[in-house]
Design a protein around this motif. Structure first.
Motif, PDB file in Angstrom:
ATOM      1  N   GLN A   1      24.281  -6.671  34.307  1.00 40.65           N
ATOM      2  CA  GLN A   1      22.960  -6.048  34.431  1.00 40.65           C
ATOM      3  C   GLN A   1      23.050  -4.545  34.172  1.00 40.65           C
ATOM      4  O   GLN A   1      22.198  -3.977  33.490  1.00 40.65           O
ATOM      5  CB  GLN A   1      22.388  -6.311  35.820  1.00 40.65           C
ATOM      6  CG  GLN A   1      21.861  -7.732  35.966  1.00 40.65           C
ATOM      7  CD  GLN A   1      21.554  -8.074  37.395  1.00 40.65           C
ATOM      8  OE1 GLN A   1      22.130  -7.487  38.309  1.00 40.65           O
ATOM      9  NE2 GLN A   1      20.684  -9.047  37.594  1.00 40.65           N
TER      10      GLN A   1
ATOM     11  N   LEU B   1      23.439  -4.009  30.480  1.00 41.73           N
ATOM     12  CA  LEU B   1      22.166  -4.230  29.780  1.00 41.73           C
ATOM     13  C   LEU B   1      21.214  -3.051  29.995  1.00 41.73           C
ATOM     14  O   LEU B   1      20.564  -2.578  29.062  1.00 41.73           O
ATOM     15  CB  LEU B   1      21.507  -5.508  30.307  1.00 41.73           C
ATOM     16  CG  LEU B   1      21.871  -6.792  29.579  1.00 41.73           C
ATOM     17  CD1 LEU B   1      21.219  -7.979  30.269  1.00 41.73           C
ATOM     18  CD2 LEU B   1      21.426  -6.729  28.116  1.00 41.73           C
ATOM     19  N   GLN B   2      21.169  -2.599  31.269  1.00 40.97           N
ATOM     20  CA  GLN B   2      20.274  -1.488  31.590  1.00 40.97           C
ATOM     21  C   GLN B   2      20.641  -0.243  30.781  1.00 40.97           C
ATOM     22  O   GLN B   2      19.779   0.438  30.236  1.00 40.97           O
ATOM     23  CB  GLN B   2      20.359  -1.185  33.093  1.00 40.97           C
ATOM     24  CG  GLN B   2      19.369  -0.145  33.563  1.00 40.97           C
ATOM     25  CD  GLN B   2      17.925  -0.615  33.413  1.00 40.97           C
ATOM     26  OE1 GLN B   2      17.480  -1.526  34.092  1.00 40.97           O
ATOM     27  NE2 GLN B   2      17.199  -0.011  32.487  1.00 40.97           N
TER      28      GLN B   2
ATOM     29  N   TRP C   1      15.371 -10.413  36.927  1.00 45.68           N
ATOM     30  CA  TRP C   1      16.387 -10.102  35.929  1.00 45.68           C
ATOM     31  C   TRP C   1      17.278  -8.927  36.345  1.00 45.68           C
ATOM     32  O   TRP C   1      18.382  -8.771  35.824  1.00 45.68           O
ATOM     33  CB  TRP C   1      15.732  -9.788  34.576  1.00 45.68           C
ATOM     34  CG  TRP C   1      15.155 -10.995  33.905  1.00 45.68           C
ATOM     35  CD1 TRP C   1      14.783 -12.172  34.499  1.00 45.68           C
ATOM     36  CD2 TRP C   1      14.882 -11.146  32.513  1.00 45.68           C
ATOM     37  NE1 TRP C   1      14.280 -13.046  33.568  1.00 45.68           N
ATOM     38  CE2 TRP C   1      14.334 -12.445  32.327  1.00 45.68           C
ATOM     39  CE3 TRP C   1      15.034 -10.328  31.397  1.00 45.68           C
ATOM     40  CZ2 TRP C   1      13.944 -12.929  31.093  1.00 45.68           C
ATOM     41  CZ3 TRP C   1      14.640 -10.809  30.162  1.00 45.68           C
ATOM     42  CH2 TRP C   1      14.098 -12.103  30.005  1.00 45.68           C
TER      43      TRP C   1
ATOM     44  N   VAL D   1      16.905  -5.924  35.607  1.00 39.48           N
ATOM     45  CA  VAL D   1      16.970  -4.910  34.548  1.00 39.48           C
ATOM     46  C   VAL D   1      15.555  -4.392  34.322  1.00 39.48           C
ATOM     47  O   VAL D   1      14.606  -5.175  34.335  1.00 39.48           O
ATOM     48  CB  VAL D   1      17.508  -5.521  33.228  1.00 39.48           C
ATOM     49  CG1 VAL D   1      17.507  -4.484  32.110  1.00 39.48           C
ATOM     50  CG2 VAL D   1      18.905  -6.070  33.436  1.00 39.48           C
TER      51      VAL D   1
ATOM     52  N   ALA E   1      19.985   4.846  36.830  1.00 41.89           N
ATOM     53  CA  ALA E   1      20.225   3.392  36.779  1.00 41.89           C
ATOM     54  C   ALA E   1      21.509   3.065  37.543  1.00 41.89           C
ATOM     55  O   ALA E   1      21.598   2.062  38.260  1.00 41.89           O
ATOM     56  CB  ALA E   1      20.331   2.943  35.335  1.00 41.89           C
TER      57      ALA E   1
ATOM     58  N   GLU F   1      21.913   0.902  41.316  1.00 41.25           N
ATOM     59  CA  GLU F   1      22.867  -0.182  41.578  1.00 41.25           C
ATOM     60  C   GLU F   1      23.525  -0.050  42.950  1.00 41.25           C
ATOM     61  O   GLU F   1      23.761  -1.022  43.645  1.00 41.25           O
ATOM     62  CB  GLU F   1      23.991  -0.070  40.545  1.00 41.25           C
ATOM     63  CG  GLU F   1      24.039  -1.122  39.499  1.00 41.25           C
ATOM     64  CD  GLU F   1      25.319  -0.940  38.719  1.00 41.25           C
ATOM     65  OE1 GLU F   1      26.197  -1.779  38.885  1.00 41.25           O
ATOM     66  OE2 GLU F   1      25.441   0.076  37.993  1.00 41.25           O
TER      67      GLU F   1
END
Lengths: 316, 425
Positions: free
Chosen positions: A2, A5-6, A157, A159, B246, B250
């Motif tokens: 993930q 992909l991100q 997902w 993402v 991002a 996480e």
């Protein structure tokens, strides 16, 4: 997976913005072998134009399609502004020095870059409601958030592909398709390619090289205008010095892909965007410039003309 | 003919004329030197060197108004000494922020002007590292109303050879009226813990101020049991931080701590955290405590999410003489002072007291008098300069952004923090 992909999504979206700016560098270099250092600053100035224009438009309360129409209108107007400014720069600044010493155009481009940067600074200091009254000229300016962050992918997902990302991809792909059509399917594009190949032969064939060069500057400037609005809506902040860094990245993208090559600029920009994003995730944010420029050195060492650049044969 | 094509006689005439001019200058200088100095009314000049170009100008404007207010209240006199003031900029348009060359030139200019008795500033810790040794060699005392880098005054928390490198003569010439970063970073960690924070992602901008405060914060947080899930240094001039956010999403920390300033993109960090869907709250040090942060971040992204420590007390929390200062400022300038206004005011009060005690602009006497300044029940309470030139009082405040403006939440006790984490002391 993930995370990967991100970062690929973020890298691709950033890369598309760089591609719009990189095309302006590469097209001018393609026909004149001039690195137009003022191009990044034209991009920044166009962003100030777009923000000012939006400040005067009654966009509050518009629904989705109306907002999309408004954005398209602002993109069009800013493209005209960028194109006209770049055309005028060529006509009144670069053209008079073109036949002088070979260093003159480059030094003039550096000078034009600083002038445009200072015009943006001056512009940011105007007492316009849209900049926030009484705030410093050099302060970052908040751009209108006309496109939401809403994730268009299913929540499960893990993402995020925001509406803004989709907007950037849509606008940049449309603009790139238009450029491709202009360069490959119009007489202007044919003339431009002819000049890029051999300016003297093109002139002997009756091509108005002066006019075509002017139009090439206008096309590059228009792309800077499109990039400026896209960038403002995507990042949400503009700054009078933003042309320097974005211009540098776009220039690197153009070199990476092969300066002078239109496809190369797009490929170079996407590679650059992806490398930046992956480097932030897996190497560390502080090492991003080192990773990026190391890659540039490696590419230059292995393919001196860039990823898609073609070597020119020296005629003796 | 000479090499450049001028007739020799022409060059000789030029040489003679230049010689005469030098002789005339020497004569004037000799006559001035022979004039009895110190007789007649004494004059002293205060200069400030602050960032007057760029977004920090919003803050420095309040400092300069604080300086002018203190001078006006003293009727532009320090005892028998007439005072004058000059407001200097240490920024350049090229950088849009403070410029090392300009700050060095300002310090040299102040040293060269014997009428200058006190140098107020600079605004940035990096700038202070440049001007402090120049001022020290010139024997000129400076008071900073903002600079918080600890190594400028204290050996135990600075880099190798600090603070000796800033005091080549060994004399103390750098004074400040704000508490240092080490206290702020440690207080921030303690406040975060008190608000129930369990994990934090630390960022810094690689600058002297930002990295310094983030490192102290990080160490204090670990000592207090907060889990530091990551620490990254960012380019404060980058256009966006989407990839970084991002990565932070996480980790899903409770908090992000950014050691940086508005000028090094704190606003964009807030904006990108919101865009990436990061749910963490964000804590910032006082380099971000300015309206420009809310403008850059967008109020809707910052509201109820952004918390700031400030190495002092905001105007609304000032009491007694502090509240009187706020009233006088509002009456004089028809606007409310920001958080730094009172520090410009207090720094100038200290300067006036020292010049009055010294009886003129004589630098050694001013310096000695400044070290002895004590303010009882002043706008910042009762304080004095310690042996290193730091203010003895260390009251900090905790603030947040709510409804698009800064809201004072609580006073933070530096001493209690120092006991919990012995980094700062």
């Amino acid at each position: 997976v993930q995370a990967l992909l991100q970062q690929l999504i973020i890298g691709l979206v950033n890369g598309m913005v760089f591609a719009l700016i990189a095309l302006g560098y590469t097209m001018v270099y393609g026909i004149l072998e001039l690195i137009n250092f003022a191009h990044g600053d034209l991009f920044a100035l166009s962003a100030f134009f777009a923000l000012t224009l939006l400040g005067f438009l009654p966009w509050a309360g518009l629904d989705g399609p109306q907002t999309a129409l408004l954005i398209a209108g602002v993109i069009g107007a800013t493209a005209v502004f960028g194109g006209a400014t770049n055309w005028a720069l060529n006509r009144y600044v670069f053209e008079p020095v073109r036949t002088k010493h070979r260093m003159a155009p480059m030094v003039t481009a550096i000078g034009a870059s600083l002038v445009l940067q200072n015009v943006a600074l001056l512009w940011g200091g105007l007492p316009l409601q849209v900049f926030g009254m009484g705030h410093a000229a050099a302060a970052p300016k908040a751009f209108f958030e006309l496109v939401p962050h809403t994730n268009v992918l299913p929540e499960g997902w893990g993402v995020v592909l925001g509406a803004r990302d989709v907007m950037v991809l849509g606008v940049s792909l449309t603009a790139l398709a238009l450029v491709w059509l202009i360069v490959h399917r119009t007489s202007f594009g044919r003339a431009m390619r002819a000049i890029a190949q051999d300016p003297i032969a093109a002139q002997l064939m009756g091509i108005n090289t002066r006019g075509i060069i002017g139009l090439t500057f206008a096309l590059g400037g228009a792309l800077a205008g499109v990039a400026a609005v896209t960038y403002g809506l995507y990042i949400g902040t503009i700054h009078y010095q933003m042309g320097y860094q974005n211009g540098l990245y776009a220039f690197v993208a153009a070199v990476l892909g092969g300066i002078g090559s239109i496809g190369g600029a797009v490929v170079g920009a996407i590679v650059l965007g992806l490398v930046r994003a992956l480097s932030d995730q897996y190497v560390g944010v502080r090492w991003q410039p080192a990773v990026l420029f190391s890659l540039l050195i490696v590419v230059m060492a292995l393919w001196p003309t860039g990823l898609l650049g073609r070597g020119r044969r020296e005629k003796v | 003919m000479t090499l450049d094509g001028h007739p020799v006689s022409h060059n000789l005439r030029n040489a003679a004329s230049t010689g005469l001019r030098y002789a005339a200058c020497l004569l004037v200088a000799a006559l001035w030197a022979c004039t009895p100095q110190g007789s007649g009314p004494q004059e002293a000049r205060i200069v400030s060197s602050l960032v007057r170009t760029g977004s920090a100008n919003a803050q420095t404007g309040h400092i300069v108004r604080g300086i002018r207010l203190a001078l006006a209240q003293a009727q532009w006199r320090a005892g028998d000494v007439a005072l004058s003031y000059e407001d200097w900029d240490d920024a350049s348009t090229k950088k849009g922020d403070w410029d090392p060359e300009v700050e060095a030139a300002n310090a040299a200019r102040a040293v060269a002007d014997r009428r200058v008795a006190i140098y107020i500033g600079p605004y940035n810790s990096g700038a202070a590292k440049i001007s402090a040794p120049i001022l020290n060699r010139g024997g000129l005392a400076s008071i900073s109303p903002v600079v918080t880098y600890p190594g400028l005054t204290r050996e135990e928390v600075g880099e190798l050879h600090e603070p000796r490198v800033y005091r080549p003569t060994g004399e103390i010439t750098f004074f400040r009226v704000v508490p240092t970063d080490d206290i702020q970073g440690a207080v921030g960690a303690r406040w975060m813990r008190a608000m129930g924070g369990r994990s934090v992602y630390v960022l810094d901008d690689l600058q002297l101020y930002g990295r310094g405060v983030a490192e102290v914060f990080s160490a204090s947080a670990k000592a207090l049991g907060l889990k530091v899930v990551g620490h990254d240094s960012v380019d404060g001039r980058a256009q966006e931080y989407r990839s970084l956010m991002a990565k932070i999403r996480e980790q899903d920390p409770d908090w992000i701590y950014y050691g940086g300033t508005t000028q090094t993109n704190a606003g964009q960090i807030i904006k990108d955290a919101a865009a990436a869907g990061v749910r963490a709250k964000i804590m910032l040090p006082d380099g971000c405590f300015e309206e420009a942060l809310i403008d850059a971040a967008g109020a809707h992204h910052a509201n109820e999410r952004v918390y700031l420590t400030f190495g002092g007390v905001p105007p609304e929390a000032l009491t007694g003489p502090g509240a009187e200062f706020v009233r006088a400022y509002e009456a004089a300038y028809h606007t409310r002072p920001d958080v730094y206004g009172v520090y410009g005011f207090v720094a100038t009060q200290a300067a006036i007291a020292a010049i009055a005690q010294a009886g003129g602009p004589q630098r050694q006497r001013v310096r000695q008098a400044l070290a002895q300044v004590r303010q009882e029940d002043g706008p910042l309470g009762s304080w004095h300069f310690d042996a290193q030139g730091d203010i003895s009082r260390s009251t900090l405040s905790g603030n947040m952004i709510r409804d698009g403006r800064f809201v004072f939440l609580t006073l933070l006790d530096a001493q209690a923090d120092a006991e919990a984490t012995p980094l700062g002391e």
